[in-house]
Design a protein around this motif. Structure first.
Motif, PDB file in Angstrom:
ATOM      1  N   TYR A  78       0.917  -1.176   0.098  1.00 15.48           N
ATOM      2  CA  TYR A  78       0.107  -0.003  -0.031  1.00 15.48           C
ATOM      3  C   TYR A  78       0.817   1.320  -0.054  1.00 15.48           C
ATOM      4  O   TYR A  78       1.803   1.358   0.615  1.00 15.48           O
ATOM      5  N   GLU A  79       0.561   2.091  -0.821  1.00 18.34           N
ATOM      6  CA  GLU A  79       1.143   3.599  -0.747  1.00 18.34           C
ATOM      7  C   GLU A  79       0.252   4.598  -0.829  1.00 18.34           C
ATOM      8  O   GLU A  79      -1.005   4.348  -1.770  1.00 18.34           O
ATOM      9  N   ASN A  80       0.266   5.588  -0.376  1.00 15.12           N
ATOM     10  CA  ASN A  80      -0.597   6.945  -0.380  1.00 15.12           C
ATOM     11  C   ASN A  80       0.461   8.200  -0.580  1.00 15.12           C
ATOM     12  O   ASN A  80       1.367   8.360   0.115  1.00 15.12           O
ATOM     13  N   ALA A  81      -0.106   8.878  -1.705  1.00 15.81           N
ATOM     14  CA  ALA A  81       0.975  10.006  -2.307  1.00 15.81           C
ATOM     15  C   ALA A  81       0.721  11.168  -1.535  1.00 15.81           C
ATOM     16  O   ALA A  81       1.441  12.144  -1.933  1.00 15.81           O
ATOM     17  N   ALA A  82      -0.321  11.461  -0.590  1.00 16.47           N
ATOM     18  CA  ALA A  82      -0.552  12.627   0.296  1.00 16.47           C
ATOM     19  C   ALA A  82      -0.522  13.927  -0.801  1.00 16.47           C
ATOM     20  O   ALA A  82       0.076  14.747  -0.651  1.00 16.47           O
ATOM     21  N   GLN A  83      -1.502  13.600  -1.914  1.00 17.52           N
ATOM     22  CA  GLN A  83      -1.628  14.841  -3.097  1.00 17.52           C
ATOM     23  C   GLN A  83      -0.320  15.204  -3.567  1.00 17.52           C
ATOM     24  O   GLN A  83      -0.478  16.316  -4.190  1.00 17.52           O
ATOM     25  N   GLN A  91       6.318   6.310  -5.984  1.00 11.68           N
ATOM     26  CA  GLN A  91       5.819   5.065  -5.346  1.00 11.68           C
ATOM     27  C   GLN A  91       5.338   4.132  -6.216  1.00 11.68           C
ATOM     28  O   GLN A  91       5.534   2.734  -5.924  1.00 11.68           O
ATOM     29  N   VAL A  92       4.810   4.226  -7.498  1.00  7.26           N
ATOM     30  CA  VAL A  92       4.429   3.626  -8.454  1.00  7.26           C
ATOM     31  C   VAL A  92       5.836   2.670  -8.875  1.00  7.26           C
ATOM     32  O   VAL A  92       5.692   1.555  -9.150  1.00  7.26           O
TER      33      VAL A  92
END
Length: 366
Positions: A78-83, A91-92
């Motif tokens: 799981y990754e979240n880019a924080a906008q 991340q990708v």
């Protein structure tokens, strides 16, 4: 060994070594080849931000739960880019390099992410565009009918305005993030309904889906137009609606004009119950997450997604992407139970906690 035979042996060994090295190089730079559910494989989830409550509270756990159900031995990364679009590209790239066979991608910026989508395609990694249709060679896509959502918002806003919905009535539109293709579709759908029915006195395309930005924009509109002259405010989602309503309250506007929303965030639903927000749009996130998970497992294991994705959508760079668009519904005080409660998003006790208990009682929600 004579000279001729020695040359033949050396040549054969050289060819064999070159072939082995080439094969190793190919394996190290590609994630291609069908995976197996029985053995398990890696699946990436790349979500765009954590300002909007839905991603961490609903999308992430729902995606993970369905993926584990479909593929118990799979590893979910799981990754979240924080906008941050640059962060998401990194991340990708990490997910690709780590050997993920498929990535469920909700793009921060649908254009900026194209090189990463292309890189995944070149490496044999499948991409499921989730909620937002990224540019590049996407393999499947699931979302809601975003232009239809905008139409629903426009129709519900006119209904909330009642007799004040006239061509001379002035409204303000806060449309959403410029980097999100969905925002443009919401906007187009809303304009399809609102144009000619009311006067658009001010309109803003925001940077990010941020309540603070919406608050600043609406505060400026109030100063220019005058609080008494604003008949309604179109807010593209619930997060920005919080900032819109705060701006109205800070300007001592009473009664509040109708304010729209979308996403059925808990605080948005509570504002609808309390009457400070006219409505929100109920999106069955579980259906969207389940669809994306099924697409991801099918793509990784070499199966057709036609049963999961009966439709097709096109982006500026890719045509006829297998897709599924999920129906949405306007949520008002009249159907809170039939939407978010029956849909398993919230319980009555969550919605009616604290200061909202009396408001729930007034509308018969208990």
């Amino acid at each position: 060994m004579n000279t001729t035979l020695r040359r033949v042996v050396i040549a054969a060994a050289t060819v064999s070594m070159a072939a082995t090295m080439a094969a190793c190089g190919k394996a190290g730079s590609s994630n291609s080849g069908a995976a197996s559910v029985s053995k398990g494989f890696r699946i990436g989830i790349a979500l765009p931000e954590n300002q909007t409550a839905r991603y961490e509270a609903y999308d992430k756990p729902m995606l993970e739960a369905k993926l584990k159900q479909l593929c118990p031995k799979c590893q979910v990364d799981y990754e979240n880019a924080a906008q941050n679009a640059n962060t998401q590209q990194q991340q990708v790239d990490t997910l690709i390099n780590d050997g993920d066979k498929v990535i469920i991608l909700d793009a921060v910026d649908y254009k900026a992410i194209q090189p990463s989508v292309q890189k995944a395609h070149d490496k044999g990694v499948k991409i499921v565009a989730y909620d937002r249709l990224a540019q590049g060679p996407v393999d499947a896509y699931t979302s809601f009918d975003n232009e239809k959502v905008g139409e629903q918002q426009g129709q519900a806003l006119l209904a909330a305005m009642g007799s004040k919905a006239t061509p001379s009535s002035q409204i303000v539109m806060v449309d959403g993030d410029k980097g999100d293709p969905n925002a443009a579709q919401f906007k187009a759908g809303a304009h399809k309904v609102l144009d000619g029915k009311v006067k658009i006195a001010a309109e803003y395309d925001t940077n990010g889906w941020l309540a603070n930005n919406a608050n600043s924009e609406v505060s400026g509109a109030i100063a220019r137009i005058g609080a008494k002259n604003i008949a309604a405010i179109y807010s593209a989602n619930d997060g920005m609606a919080a900032g819109v309503i705060s701006a109205l309250q800070s300007a001592h506007v009473s009664p509040l004009p109708p304010v729209s929303g979308q996403d059925s965030q808990l605080d948005g639903v509570q504002r609808v119950v309390a009457g400070t927000q006219a409505f929100t749009i109920y999106k069955p996130y579980r259906d969207e997450a389940n669809t994306a998970a099924e697409m991801a497992v099918d793509l990784a294991t070499g199966k057709s997604v036609s049963d999961v994705a009966p439709d097709s959508q096109s982006s500026a760079t890719n045509k006829d992407i297998p897709s599924k668009l999920i129906a949405t519904q306007v949520l008002t005080q009249k159907n809170v139970k039939q939407t978010v409660i029956d849909g398993g998003l919230y319980t009555v006790s969550q919605i009616c906690a604290g200061q909202y208990a009396s408001a729930c009682s007034k509308i018969g929600l208990s």
